[in-house]
Design a protein around this motif. Structure first.
Motif, mmCIF file in Angstrom:
data_model
loop_
_atom_site.group_PDB
_atom_site.id
_atom_site.type_symbol
_atom_site.label_atom_id
_atom_site.label_comp_id
_atom_site.label_asym_id
_atom_site.label_seq_id
_atom_site.Cartn_x
_atom_site.Cartn_y
_atom_site.Cartn_z
ATOM 1 N N ALA A 163 2.036 -0.025 -14.453
ATOM 2 C CA ALA A 163 2.052 -1.440 -14.076
ATOM 3 C C ALA A 163 3.056 -1.725 -12.969
ATOM 4 C CB ALA A 163 2.345 -2.302 -15.300
ATOM 5 N N SER A 164 4.195 -1.062 -13.019
ATOM 6 C CA SER A 164 5.237 -1.309 -12.022
ATOM 7 C C SER A 164 4.811 -0.885 -10.613
ATOM 8 C CB SER A 164 6.521 -0.573 -12.414
ATOM 9 O OG SER A 164 6.282 0.824 -12.486
ATOM 10 N N SER A 165 3.829 -0.019 -10.496
ATOM 11 C CA SER A 165 3.380 0.478 -9.190
ATOM 12 C C SER A 165 2.047 -0.105 -8.747
ATOM 13 C CB SER A 165 3.246 2.004 -9.236
ATOM 14 O OG SER A 165 4.473 2.587 -9.569
ATOM 15 N N LYS A 166 1.396 -0.888 -9.599
ATOM 16 C CA LYS A 166 0.050 -1.373 -9.284
ATOM 17 C C LYS A 166 -0.003 -2.230 -8.032
ATOM 18 C CE LYS A 166 -2.507 -0.918 -13.465
ATOM 19 N NZ LYS A 166 -3.168 -1.478 -14.584
ATOM 20 N N ILE A 167 0.977 -3.097 -7.825
ATOM 21 C CA ILE A 167 0.917 -3.976 -6.664
ATOM 22 C C ILE A 167 0.932 -3.168 -5.373
ATOM 23 C CG2 ILE A 167 3.404 -4.447 -6.512
ATOM 24 C CD1 ILE A 167 0.667 -7.040 -5.895
ATOM 25 N N LYS A 168 1.762 -2.140 -5.307
ATOM 26 C CA LYS A 168 1.797 -1.286 -4.117
ATOM 27 C C LYS A 168 0.473 -0.547 -3.953
ATOM 28 C CE LYS A 168 5.457 1.244 -3.544
ATOM 29 N NZ LYS A 168 6.609 2.127 -3.814
ATOM 30 N N PHE A 169 -0.083 -0.087 -5.067
ATOM 31 C CA PHE A 169 -1.344 0.646 -5.046
ATOM 32 C C PHE A 169 -2.473 -0.261 -4.539
ATOM 33 C CE2 PHE A 169 -5.053 2.606 -7.236
ATOM 34 C CZ PHE A 169 -4.945 3.887 -6.741
ATOM 35 N N VAL A 170 -2.555 -1.466 -5.072
ATOM 36 C CA VAL A 170 -3.614 -2.400 -4.666
ATOM 37 C C VAL A 170 -3.403 -2.839 -3.214
ATOM 38 C CG1 VAL A 170 -4.623 -4.681 -5.102
ATOM 39 C CG2 VAL A 170 -4.134 -3.145 -7.007
ATOM 40 N N ASP A 171 -2.152 -3.060 -2.811
ATOM 41 C CA ASP A 171 -1.881 -3.388 -1.405
ATOM 42 C C ASP A 171 -2.399 -2.283 -0.485
ATOM 43 O OD1 ASP A 171 -0.689 -5.797 -2.053
ATOM 44 O OD2 ASP A 171 1.370 -5.041 -1.837
ATOM 45 N N GLN A 172 -2.185 -1.027 -0.873
ATOM 46 C CA GLN A 172 -2.644 0.109 -0.070
ATOM 47 C C GLN A 172 -4.173 0.141 0.007
ATOM 48 O OE1 GLN A 172 -0.738 2.261 1.730
ATOM 49 N NE2 GLN A 172 -2.660 2.992 2.547
ATOM 50 N N ILE A 173 -4.836 -0.123 -1.113
ATOM 51 C CA ILE A 173 -6.305 -0.157 -1.130
ATOM 52 C C ILE A 173 -6.810 -1.260 -0.202
ATOM 53 C CG2 ILE A 173 -8.332 -0.708 -2.554
ATOM 54 C CD1 ILE A 173 -6.845 0.659 -4.900
ATOM 55 N N GLU A 174 -6.215 -2.454 -0.288
ATOM 56 C CA GLU A 174 -6.648 -3.563 0.556
ATOM 57 C C GLU A 174 -6.410 -3.274 2.036
ATOM 58 O OE1 GLU A 174 -6.074 -7.221 -2.617
ATOM 59 O OE2 GLU A 174 -4.437 -6.750 -1.229
ATOM 60 N N SER A 175 -5.295 -2.665 2.347
ATOM 61 C CA SER A 175 -4.986 -2.318 3.732
ATOM 62 C C SER A 175 -5.978 -1.291 4.274
ATOM 63 C CB SER A 175 -3.557 -1.777 3.811
ATOM 64 O OG SER A 175 -3.283 -1.304 5.096
ATOM 65 N N THR A 176 -6.254 -0.277 3.475
ATOM 66 C CA THR A 176 -7.210 0.761 3.874
ATOM 67 C C THR A 176 -8.607 0.173 4.033
ATOM 68 O OG1 THR A 176 -5.903 2.441 2.741
ATOM 69 C CG2 THR A 176 -8.210 2.995 3.232
ATOM 70 N N SER A 177 -8.986 -0.702 3.124
ATOM 71 C CA SER A 177 -10.298 -1.351 3.186
ATOM 72 C C SER A 177 -10.442 -2.166 4.462
ATOM 73 C CB SER A 177 -10.477 -2.244 1.955
ATOM 74 O OG SER A 177 -11.670 -2.959 2.036
ATOM 75 N N ALA A 178 -9.418 -2.934 4.794
ATOM 76 C CA ALA A 178 -9.459 -3.746 6.012
ATOM 77 C C ALA A 178 -9.555 -2.863 7.259
ATOM 78 C CB ALA A 178 -8.217 -4.637 6.088
ATOM 79 N N ALA A 179 -8.797 -1.767 7.275
ATOM 80 C CA ALA A 179 -8.838 -0.856 8.429
ATOM 81 C C ALA A 179 -10.216 -0.213 8.575
ATOM 82 C CB ALA A 179 -7.763 0.219 8.279
ATOM 83 N N LEU A 180 -10.813 0.187 7.470
ATOM 84 C CA LEU A 180 -12.145 0.799 7.526
ATOM 85 C C LEU A 180 -13.205 -0.203 7.965
ATOM 86 C CD1 LEU A 180 -12.071 3.062 4.347
ATOM 87 C CD2 LEU A 180 -12.112 3.804 6.741
#
Length: 129
Positions: A101-118
């Motif tokens: 749980a403590s790392s989820k926000i960073k993980f989801v931020d990374q997914i959203e950033s990668t999604s936007a770039a793709l």
């Protein structure tokens, strides 16, 4: 309840492993739930078991109601837009749920950033949420 959980899972045709993935737990949790005298799932997991298997909550918990809930057209207990639509989305959801749980926000931020770039790479100028 263990027999009803086993029956609910079997009605889906899923193995303990696949059922566990869909409910968001390890296979060992499903095995515990299905074992007479084993532990019971949390309320959150009971809800997910009913969504995945299509059995009624009253039946699952008490065995006193019909196994299958009445289906009312246009009414769902959980909005289907939030469920995985294919095996790739399922894998992504399992991956997100496996992160502390403590790392989820960073993980989801990374997914959203990668999604936007793709999206920008493959669909330049296209505005998608």
């Amino acid at each position: 309840m263990s027999e009803r959980i086993r029956s609910a899972r079997r009605s889906t045709g899923l193995s303990q492993t696949r059922f566990a993935e869909r409910v968001g737990v390890h296979r060992s949790a499903v095995a515990q739930w299905e074992r007479p005298g084993g532990c019971n799932p949390s309320l959150e997991k009971l809800v997910l078991i009913t969504v995945v298997s299509g059995v009624g909550m009253d039946w699952l918990v008490s065995g006193r109601a019909p196994e299958r809930s009445l289906k009312l057209e246009g009414i769902t207990a959980v909005s289907l837009e939030y469920l995985a639509k294919d095996s790739m989305e399922e894998r992504a959801l399992v991956a997100v749920r496996s992160v502390p749980a403590s790392s989820k926000i960073k993980f989801v931020d990374q997914i959203e950033s990668t999604s936007a770039a793709l999206r920008e790479e493959f669909y330049p100028g296209h505005k998608c949420p």
